[in-house]
Design a protein around this motif. Structure first.
Motif, PDB file in Angstrom:
ATOM      1  N   GLY A 124      -5.500  -8.879  -9.033  1.00 21.82           N
ATOM      2  CA  GLY A 124      -5.307  -7.444  -8.883  1.00 21.82           C
ATOM      3  C   GLY A 124      -4.236  -6.908  -9.818  1.00 21.82           C
ATOM      4  O   GLY A 124      -4.399  -5.840 -10.422  1.00 21.82           O
TER       5      GLY A 124
ATOM      6  N   VAL B 176      -9.445  -1.894  -7.539  1.00 17.60           N
ATOM      7  CA  VAL B 176      -8.152  -2.248  -6.946  1.00 17.60           C
ATOM      8  C   VAL B 176      -8.281  -2.457  -5.445  1.00 17.60           C
ATOM      9  O   VAL B 176      -7.720  -3.407  -4.882  1.00 17.60           O
TER      10      VAL B 176
ATOM     11  N   LEU C 188      -9.925  -5.877  -4.932  1.00 19.26           N
ATOM     12  CA  LEU C 188      -9.053  -6.998  -5.273  1.00 19.26           C
ATOM     13  C   LEU C 188      -7.932  -7.172  -4.247  1.00 19.26           C
ATOM     14  O   LEU C 188      -7.580  -8.306  -3.887  1.00 19.26           O
TER      15      LEU C 188
ATOM     16  N   TYR D 143      -0.451  -0.318  -5.550  1.00 15.48           N
ATOM     17  CA  TYR D 143       0.160  -1.520  -6.127  1.00 15.48           C
ATOM     18  C   TYR D 143       1.590  -1.716  -5.632  1.00 15.48           C
ATOM     19  O   TYR D 143       1.994  -2.822  -5.272  1.00 15.48           O
TER      20      TYR D 143
END
Length: 259
Positions: free
Chosen positions: A102, A135, A138, A191
């Protein structure tokens, strides 16, 4: 971690960087990144396989097309080298873990979006919007692999919070914040949130600190005015990188100092 593994990830990054150069050139023009094969924009001749080796071909060709001798921008080896270095740094940061794919993907699109935003002042939907799915998938796989569902929840909250914050700023000051920044904020929030609340806080704040400092320097040097348009996407990405790398440590130090 062995030198062989590091070398493999560096080579992978160089190869991905070569593809990112295609993305950077074609996506803003609305062209396919798959076909036709890469060709010289000067003479239109197809680029040979031996002239498509990351960094090395640019050096051997002395930065010129083999056929028409048109100059080849230094952007090409810089993007390749930068991606290679980032892949190694991501590997060092996360190790061979479930999170690694990722964040490698994040590094790759971060390079592409940074260069595109600097060149055309745009963060293309063709990269940002599909990345929502990639994203999410992942990080979901990482949550399944690690069993850390709280990290996935933080990622979701981080994405929503940062999207909402940028959306409100865009409404309040549309001349200074584009909607492309708003859409990118959700990815960055995910993230950062996966890592922790400290990373989210430092990564989000870092974008404004770094971007503001750069703008101030330009104004002092009279290279820009207060109303000059400066792409903010690269600073969002750089701030996120700082949050991923050092955010938790900086946040812990800050809390220790004030409590």
């Amino acid at each position: 971690m062995t030198a062989v593994i590091v070398a493999l990830f560096a080579a992978l990054g160089l190869a991905i960087g070569s593809f990112l150069n295609v993305v950077i050139w074609r996506v803003p023009r609305g062209e396919s990144v798959v076909r036709p094969p890469s060709a010289c924009p000067g003479c239109g001749r197809k680029i040979r396989a031996r002239d498509n080796v990351p960094v090395l071909s640019w050096l051997l060709l002395r930065a010129r097309c083999r056929d028409c001798r048109a100059p080849i921008s230094a952007q090409y080896p810089v993007v390749e080298l930068l991606t290679g270095v980032l892949f190694v740094l991501v590997l060092v940061r996360f190790g061979l873990t479930w999170e690694l794919p990722g964040y490698l993907y994040g590094a790759a699109i971060g390079v592409a979006l940074t260069v595109i935003d600097l060149k055309v002042h745009r963060l293309p939907n063709a990269i940002v919007l599909p990345s929502y799915i990639v994203v999410s998938a992942l990080l979901l796989v990482a949550a399944i692999g690690t069993g850390d569902w709280s990290a996935l929840l933080r990622a979701g909250i981080g994405g929503v919070v940062l999207y909402a914050a940028y959306f409100l700023m865009c409404l309040a000051y549309p001349a200074g914040m584009g909607f492309g920044d708003v859409k990118l904020a959700a990815l960055i929030g995910a993230y950062l949130g996966w890592i922790g609340w400290g990373a989210l806080a430092i990564g989000a704040f870092g974008a404004f600190l770094l971007g503001g400092a750069f703008s101030l320097v330009l104004i002092v040097l009279r290279r820009a005015g207060r109303k000059s348009g400066i792409p903010f996407g690269p600073w969002m990405i750089l701030g996120a990188a700082c949050g991923i790398a050092f955010g938790e440590q900086i946040w812990s130090s800050y809390l220790s100092a004030v409590m």
